[in-house]
Motif scaffolding. Structure first.
Motif, PDB file in Angstrom:
ATOM      1  N   SER A 199      39.765  21.725  11.786  1.00 58.37           N
ATOM      2  CA  SER A 199      40.835  21.253  10.896  1.00 58.37           C
ATOM      3  C   SER A 199      40.634  21.850   9.516  1.00 58.37           C
ATOM      4  O   SER A 199      39.561  22.377   9.188  1.00 58.37           O
ATOM      5  CB  SER A 199      40.850  19.718  10.813  1.00 58.37           C
ATOM      6  OG  SER A 199      39.657  19.250  10.213  1.00 58.37           O
TER       7      SER A 199
ATOM      8  N   THR B  58      45.306  19.939  11.753  1.00 57.12           N
ATOM      9  CA  THR B  58      44.372  20.100  12.871  1.00 57.12           C
ATOM     10  C   THR B  58      44.703  21.360  13.656  1.00 57.12           C
ATOM     11  O   THR B  58      45.859  21.801  13.694  1.00 57.12           O
ATOM     12  CB  THR B  58      44.427  18.880  13.809  1.00 57.12           C
ATOM     13  OG1 THR B  58      45.781  18.698  14.266  1.00 57.12           O
ATOM     14  CG2 THR B  58      44.002  17.619  13.069  1.00 57.12           C
TER      15      THR B  58
ATOM     16  N   PHE C 187      47.192  25.793  12.468  1.00 58.48           N
ATOM     17  CA  PHE C 187      46.862  24.396  12.213  1.00 58.48           C
ATOM     18  C   PHE C 187      48.149  23.648  11.894  1.00 58.48           C
ATOM     19  O   PHE C 187      49.023  24.171  11.197  1.00 58.48           O
ATOM     20  CB  PHE C 187      45.877  24.298  11.039  1.00 58.48           C
ATOM     21  CG  PHE C 187      44.609  25.071  11.250  1.00 58.48           C
ATOM     22  CD1 PHE C 187      43.474  24.450  11.733  1.00 58.48           C
ATOM     23  CD2 PHE C 187      44.562  26.432  10.967  1.00 58.48           C
ATOM     24  CE1 PHE C 187      42.303  25.170  11.931  1.00 58.48           C
ATOM     25  CE2 PHE C 187      43.400  27.163  11.169  1.00 58.48           C
ATOM     26  CZ  PHE C 187      42.276  26.521  11.644  1.00 58.48           C
TER      27      PHE C 187
END
Length: 876
Positions: free
Chosen positions: A717, A737, A746
Motif C-alpha cells: 500500500s 492498496t 494502487f
C-alpha cells in the motif's frame, strides 16, 4: 369448587349465551392517564380497569313470556299447595312454608340467569398526525417570489406580513418558523400524537414523536415543571437542506406503508412540491386514497417564474505548457431575464500571489430562458505554477436572484515549463514527415527525436537525436510523451518494442498519432485472426491493430491505386469534429469551420470499414467513391489515447496558411500528450476516476507507480495525502492498496462530504517528488433545475385525498380565532384532522358469582328447613 354438576342432577339450568343475552351493571375504576412532559411516546395511553356484573337475561320476547308465565305458575302452585296443606294450622305457618318454597325457586332462577362479574382492562390509542418535512437542497432557495424594491431600513413587519416569506428568507427558515413559533404543533397535540419525519431521496424518521399535550395539573398551587418537547427540539438541525434529490412520491408511499391505520387522522406535507426522482405523485395519491389517508399540503417557494443566472459548465485544460495559448470557456443559462445583459468575469489567483485579480470580462445578452450562452476567454501561460481561475456571472442590472451559489465556478490550471518530448517514426521521407520534423525542431517547447527507417548512416535530419532503431527499453521509450508514426514499416520494429509501445499507451498514458499511407499500412490491415496465430509477426501486427481507432480495410480493390486522383476532396467534419478544441483554427468555432472550408482537401485517403467501438470520428473523406473512409478519429486506450490520420497529405493545408498547418500539429501534439504531461512525473500517475463529482458521491482514486528501474512498484500500500476544501487533512488518513490484478497500481476511495476542492497527493518512493491532483465537488444541479413551487402537484395530492392545500408563504402563522373565514392560519389546518382515537380491549376476566359453596348451603338449607317444618307440623 364447582357446584354446577351437583345441581344439574335435580335443577333445570338455562343455557347462557344462545337464548339469553348478558347485561351489565358496571362499576368502573379508571386508572389515571399520564403523559410525561417532554417524553416521546408512540404507545397508547396507560390502561383503565372496568368491573361490571352481568346477567343472562332473555333476549327474545318468547322466552320472557315463558319465564313470566312459568314464574307466575310456580308461585300460584306454591300458594295453592300450602293454602290447602295448612288450612287447619293458621296463617303464620302457611306464610313461612310458602316463603321457604318460593325462596328456593328464586335461588334456582338466579342460578339459571348465571350472574357473572366481568373485569376488563382497556387502553386508548391516540389519534395520530404525521408531519413530513422536505429537507432537500431545493429548500435552501427563497421562500417566496422575489419582490421588487427593498424594504426601508429599520422597517418593521406589519401584522399582515408577519410570518410571510421574504426574498431573504429561505424555505427551510420559513418551515423552522412554522414549527418553532406557530401554535400549529401545540394545537395538534391537544387531540393527536404528532410524529415528525423528513424526506429527500428517502423517508427518514420519525425524528421525534410528540405525545398528547398534558392536561392541566390538579395541584395548581405547585404545578410540575413541564418542558415542551416541541420547543426543546433543534428545528434548525431537522430542517437543514441536505438531500441531493427529492423523491416526494416515493417518500409519501413509504409513509403510508408505515403509518396507515384506523387511528391515523392524516399527514401534513411541507414541501415545494419538487419530485425529480422515483415514482410520480399520482401513484402516491392513489395509494393514499386506497388506504384512506388524508394529505394536507403546505407549499413553500415562489410561484412566479424565477429570475436567475446559472453557470452550467466550465471547460479548460488542466495542464498547459508555458508559452502556449489556451481557452477557458464558460457556458451559462438564465431564467426570467430575457433581453437583459449579463456580465461574465474571469478572475485569477496564483499560488505565489493569493490576491484575486480580474483578468478579463465579457457582456452577453440573454436571448431567452434556458438558452445556453458561451463566454470564451483566450489566455496564455506566462509562467510555471498553478493558477486558480474563477468565472463569475451576474446580471448587469441588479436583480434579486433565487440562487447566488450557481453564479460562480472555479478550476485550477497547471502551467508546466518542461518540453514535450516527441518521437517521429517514418517509413520514408514523405512530405508531411519533413514539414512536421522541421516544425518541431524549431519549436522551443518541444524536443524531437527522429527515426527514419529508410535513412542510411550519415544521413542528416533536423532533430535533437537521430535514432537508428526503435527504443528497446522502458527507460528509453517512457521518456517520450508522444509518438508520431508516418506510415512506418512495423515489421522492422522488434516484437519486444511493439509490446513496450502497447504498454506505454495502455498503462503509461502515452499518446500515439498514426498516419496511414499507401506503402506500409496495408501490412497492418491485412492481418486477420487466423494469420495472427500463424507467426510471431502476425501476432505483432494484430497487437498494433488494437491501437488504431478505426478498422482498416484490407481489400486491395478498395485502395483504388489504379484510379485517377485528379481532384481534391474536402473534409466532412462531424459534430464532434466541429466541437474538438484541438481542431480549431481560430478562437471561434464558427469561424474555424469556415477556415477549414477554405481548405480544398486531400486527393487520397486510406479506406476504412468504420470506427471501432468507443472511438470518436472527427471527419470523413467526401469522395463519393470512398464514402466510408475516415480521415480523423481517436480513441482512449487504457490510460492513453491514439489518433488516426487517414492521409499523408495534411501538408496541403499550408496552401491556406502555413500558420494553420503549424497550429494543427502543435495542438494535436498538445492534445494527445496531456496524459503524459498530467502525470507530472514519468515514474507515476495519480488518476482520480473523475475530477468533478457531485456532493455525497464516492471518489475512486488510482495511482500507477514505477520504481527507479521503470518497473511496476511492488508494495502492499501507499499513503494518500487528502485535504478537504477547508484545507484540513481528512481523518482517518487514507491509503491506496495494491491492485492484485495490475502490478504497480494502487486503488482507494473517499466520500466527498463537503462542496469545494479536495487536494490529493502521493509521494513517489525513493524520490523527493510528489504526484498531485484535485477533485472538485459540486452541489448537484438536480435540485436547481426547476425551483418554482409545484402548486398543481401539491393541490392534486391534497384535494384528491380529502385534504387541502395552503401556501405557507402567504399563511398567517399566529393564532387568531377571530380571523376572517377566508384567511388561512394554523386553526384551519388543525380543523381538518378529526380525532380518531380508539379504545381497545387488552384483557378481561370472568368470575361466576353463583358457583360458590354458600349458595349450595343456602339452597339445601331452604329445602331442609321446609322439610323439618313440615315434619314438625305433621304435614308429611
Amino acid at each position: 369448587m364447582n357446584l354446577l354438576p351437583r345441581l344439574l342432577n335435580f335443577l333445570p339450568v338455562a343455557q347462557a349465551g344462545g337464548e339469553t343475552t348478558p347485561t351489565a351493571t358496571p362499576s368502573v375504576t379508571t386508572l389515571p392517564v399520564a403523559n410525561p412532559p417532554g417524553a416521546a411516546s408512540t404507545e397508547a395511553r396507560p390502561p383503565s380497569t372496568v368491573t361490571m356484573t352481568e346477567w343472562a337475561w332473555p333476549d327474545d320476547p318468547t322466552t320472557w313470556i315463558l319465564l313470566v308465565l312459568g314464574g307466575a305458575a310456580i308461585i300460584a302452585y306454591v300458594v295453592w299447595l300450602y293454602r290447602k296443606d295448612t288450612r287447619e294450622l293458621g296463617t303464620l305457618p302457611r306464610l313461612w312454608l310458602t316463603t321457604l318454597r318460593i325462596a328456593m325457586f328464586v335461588g334456582l332462577l338466579v342460578i339459571w340467569l348465571n350472574p357473572q362479574e366481568r373485569t376488563q382492562e382497556s387502553m386508548t390509542r391516540p389519534s395520530r398526525v404525521a408531519i413530513l418535512i422536505d429537507n432537500s437542497l431545493s429548500m435552501r432557495h427563497p421562500a417566496a417570489d422575489a419582490r421588487t424594491g427593498s424594504p426601508a431600513e429599520g422597517a418593521q413587519p406589519t401584522p399582515e406580513t408577519a410570518g410571510m416569506g421574504t426574498g431573504g428568507e429561505t424555505r427551510a427558515e420559513l418551515v423552522q418558523k412554522l414549527l418553532a413559533q406557530s401554535p400549529l404543533l401545540q394545537s395538534l397535540r391537544q387531540q393527536h400524537e404528532v410524529s415528525i419525519f423528513t424526506f429527500n431521496s428517502l423517508l427518514q424518521g420519525p425524528v421525534t414523536t410528540l405525545p398528547l399535550a398534558a392536561s392541566n395539573p390538579a395541584d395548581t398551587a405547585n404545578p410540575p415543571v413541564v418542558v415542551d418537547p416541541a420547543k426543546a427540539l433543534n428545528w434548525v438541525e431537522v430542517t437543514t437542506p441536505a438531500g441531493l434529490e427529492t423523491r416526494l412520491g416515493e417518500s409519501l408511499s413509504d409513509a403510508i406503508r408505515q403509518l396507515a391505520g384506523r387511528t391515523l387522522s392524516g399527514m401534513i406535507v411541507v414541501s415545494d412540491g419538487a419530485n425529480n426522482a422515483g415514482i410520480d405523485l399520482d401513484a402516491a395519491r392513489d395509494r393514499a386514497i386506497a388506504q384512506k389517508v388524508k394529505f394536507v399540503t403546505l407549499g413553500v417557494g415562489g410561484t412566479e417564474p424565477p429570475r436567475n443566472v446559472q453557470l452550467a459548465d466550465l471547460q479548460a485544460p488542466t495542464d498547459v505548457q508555458v508559452g502556449d495559448p489556451f481557452d477557458v470557456v464558460a457556458f451559462l443559462t438564465a431564467q426570467g431575464l430575457s433581453g437583459q445583459k449579463v456580465n461574465v468575469e474571469l478572475l485569477a489567483k496564483g499560488t505565489d500571489d493569493p490576491t484575486e485579480t480580474t483578468v478579463s470580462s465579457q457582456e452577453l445578452v440573454i436571448t431567452g430562458d434556458n438558452v445556453p450562452l458561451e463566454a470564451k476567454f483566450a489566455l496564455k501561460a506566462d509562467k510555471t505554477g498553478s493558477t486558480r481561475y474563477t468565472i463569475r456571472a451576474k446580471p448587469a442590472i441588479a436583480v434579486q436572484e433565487v440562487n447566488l451559489e450557481d453564479n460562480l465556478q472555479s478550476l485550477t490550471i497547471n502551467a508546466l515549463d518542461k518540453p514535450t518530448r516527441v518521437l517521429l517514426v517514418a517509413g520514408g521521407p514523405m512530405r508531411d514527415y519533413q514539414f512536421v520534423r522541421n516544425l518541431l525542431f524549431r519549436h522551443k517547447g518541444i524536443d524531437v527525436d527522429v527515426l527514419l527507417q529508410t535513412g542510411s548512416m550519415g544521413t542528416s535530419q533536423e532533430s535533437d537525436n537521430l535514432l537508428t532503431s526503435f527504443p528497446s527499453s522502458r527507460e528509453e521509450l517512457y521518456s517520450y510523451d508522444v509518438v508520431i508514426a508516418f506510415d512506418p514499416d512495423w515489421r522492422l520494429i522488434p516484437p519486444e518494442s511493439i509490446d513496450l509501445l502497447y504498454d506505454w499507451v495502455f498503462q503509461e498514458a502515452g499518446g500515439l498519432i498514426v498516419i496511414a499511407g499507401d506503402v506500409n499500412t496495408l501490412q497492418v490491415a491485412a492481418v486477420s485472426a487466423a494469420t495472427a496465430e500463424q507467426s510471431a509477426l502476425g501476432k505483432q501486427l494484430a497487437k498494433l491493430q488494437e491501437l488504431y481507432p478505426v478498422v482498416l480495410n484490407s481489400y486491395l480493390s478498395d485502395l483504388r491505386f489504379d484510379q485517377e486522383h485528379s481532384q481534391p476532396w474536402p473534409l466532412a467534419f462531424t459534430p464532434e469534429g466541429e466541437a474538438a478544441s484541438f481542431l480549431q483554427m481560430t478562437d471561434e468555432a464558427t469561424s474555424s469551420l469556415a477556415r477549414w472550408k477554405e481548405f480544398t482537401g486531400f486527393y487520397k485517403c486510406y479506406p476504412t470499414s468504420g470506427p471501432k467501438a468507443g472511438a470518436t470520428v472527427y471527419s470523413r473523406f467526401s469522395d463519393p467513391r470512398s464514402e466510408s473512409a475516415i480521415v480523423m478519429a481517436s480513441q482512449f486506450f487504457g490510460q492513453g489515447r491514439t489518433f488516426y490520420l487517414g492521409s499523408g497529405e495534411m501538408w496541403r493545408l499550408r496552401s491556406v496558411d502555413e500558420e494553420d498547418y503549424d497550429r494543427f500539429w502543435i495542438k494535436a501534439i498538445r492534445e494527445f500528450s496531456q496524459g503524459r504531461l498530467k502525470r507530472g512525473n514519468r515514474r507515476g500517475l495519480l488518476m482520480p476516476e473523475t475530477r468533478r463529482i457531485a456532493l455525497g458521491q464516492t471518489v475512486r482514486v488510482r495511482a500507477r507507480l514505477l520504481d527507479t528501474q521503470f518497473q511496476p512498484l511492488s508494495a502492499p500500500s501507499i499513503p494518500l495525502e487528502l485535504l478537504d476544501p477547508t484545507g484540513r487533512p481528512v481523518i482517518p488518513p487514507r491509503v491506496l492498496t495494491a491492485d492484485p490484478n495490475r502490478p504497480g497500481e494502487f486503488v482507494g476511495d473517499f466520500r466527498a462530504s463537503l462542496a469545494g476542492v479536495y487536494k490529493l497527493a502521493v509521494e513517489i518512493p525513493q524520490s523527493s517528488e510528489r504526484l498531485q491532483e484535485e477533485v472538485t465537488v459540486a452541489l448537484p444541479k438536480l435540485e436547481d433545475e426547476n425551483i418554482r413551487q409545484n402548486v398543481a402537484g401539491l393541490k392534486n395530492l391534497a384535494e384528491g385525498t380529502g385534504g387541502a392545500y395552503f401556501n405557507l408563504s402567504e399563511m398567517r402563522l399566529s393564532a387568531n380565532p377571530a380571523a376572517a373565514a377566508n384567511e388561512a392560519g394554523p386553526e384551519k389546518i388543525v380543523a381538518l384532522f378529526p380525532n380518531r382515537a380508539e379504545q381497545i380491549l387488552i384483557d378481561q376476566r370472568l368470575k361466576t358469582l353463583w358457583d360458590r359453596e354458600w349458595v349450595l348451603f343456602v339452597l339445601v338449607g331452604l329445602v331442609s328447613l321446609e322439610w323439618l317444618t313440615r315434619k314438625l307440623l305433621k304435614l308429611a
